[in-house]
Design an enzyme around this catalytic site. Sequence first.
Site, short mmCIF file in Angstrom:
data_model
loop_
_atom_site.label_atom_id
_atom_site.label_comp_id
_atom_site.label_asym_id
_atom_site.label_seq_id
_atom_site.Cartn_x
_atom_site.Cartn_y
_atom_site.Cartn_z
N PRO A 134 -15.77 -5.45 2.45
CA PRO A 134 -17.13 -5.93 2.72
C PRO A 134 -18.20 -4.94 2.28
O PRO A 134 -19.38 -5.31 2.22
CB PRO A 134 -17.13 -6.09 4.25
CG PRO A 134 -16.13 -5.08 4.73
CD PRO A 134 -15.04 -5.10 3.69
N LEU A 135 -17.79 -3.72 1.94
CA LEU A 135 -18.73 -2.72 1.42
C LEU A 135 -18.54 -2.50 -0.07
O LEU A 135 -18.91 -1.45 -0.62
CB LEU A 135 -18.57 -1.40 2.19
CG LEU A 135 -18.78 -1.49 3.71
CD1 LEU A 135 -18.61 -0.14 4.36
CD2 LEU A 135 -20.15 -2.09 4.03
N GLY A 136 -17.95 -3.48 -0.74
CA GLY A 136 -17.82 -3.41 -2.19
C GLY A 136 -17.04 -2.20 -2.66
O GLY A 136 -17.43 -1.54 -3.62
N TYR A 161 0.83 -1.19 0.00
CA TYR A 161 0.00 0.00 0.00
C TYR A 161 0.88 1.25 0.00
O TYR A 161 1.61 1.51 0.96
CB TYR A 161 -0.93 0.03 1.21
CG TYR A 161 -1.87 -1.15 1.32
CD1 TYR A 161 -2.19 -1.94 0.22
CD2 TYR A 161 -2.45 -1.49 2.54
CE1 TYR A 161 -3.06 -3.01 0.32
CE2 TYR A 161 -3.33 -2.56 2.66
CZ TYR A 161 -3.62 -3.33 1.55
OH TYR A 161 -4.47 -4.40 1.66
#
Length: 325
Positions: free
Chosen positions: A201-203, A54
């Site tokens: 998990p929130l796309g 990252y």
Amino acid sequence: MKRRNLGDLSVSAIGLGCMSMTPIYGTPDAQESIFTIHHALDHGIDLIDSSDAYAFGKNEDLIARAIADRRDKVVLATKFGNLRNPDGTMAVNGRPEYVRLACEASLRRLGTDVIDLYYIHRIDPNVPIEDTIGAMVDLKTEGKIRHLGLSKAAPDTLRRAHAVHPIAALQTEYSLWTRDVETELLALCKSLGTGFVAYSPLGRGFLTGLLDSPDALAENDRRRDHPRFAPENMTANAALIATLTTLAREQGCAPAQLALAWVLTRGDYIVPIPGTSKRKWLDQNIAALDITLSEQTLAELDQVFSFGAAAGTRYPAAQMKSLHL
């Protein structure tokens, strides 16, 4: 804070994904990112997730600044082996000698003498997984890491790795619109006693209902390169968000909270790590822990977000080839 187990590692029931705290989805505010990490720790979220990939290590540098005076409150997770070259190309490296070099570099950047959960970020198809895991076991023996993890690994790779040493966690994408892990990986993790860490998990923000077109993304937002965020696919996927928004309204919560609450229902060995660099969204995510979904709501979500319902692939074609090896 509710808690769950990744293997024999106890962590908060949700973690904090830190990838977006350094430039990838636009340019975040570094100080607000640090405040967000502090806010998470103050509210019982202790699983803090990063990678040396990252922002070419700068994400780990930022986390080091945030946790310098509170390291004992953190379950620190990071990854190695996913190489991002300056020209934009990508490579993987799981060679034993590289495992050690990468770990020692992460330890320096993170300002710590031990990493609590260390993942191989991408599986190297040219190196037997047994060799990579063997090098990680050596690091554990030396006290440089505490628990071993795999990211984006295929079922057989997990089995082979687990035969060498127990794997505390498998991390890969899982959400209402990315459900391929349900075919085999989730059941395998449960049978092996391996925890499952669900990233995005929130796309990647789409399931918040706040992104209605590519124009909502910054010019330097990497999601512009992702097929699901292409104009035609965002239009096609809008129907999914419309239903999610309606169900969330009936539930009395935000769409993001409904999506996160759904992931939390999938098994007590599953720990989602929604990413954010802002405290206001972190508070919203924490509140999802207190949402109880009815059987009817679960059934409606399962019907609308059936396997393959989302238009577009998760990543560009080149990156898709490196998944689940």
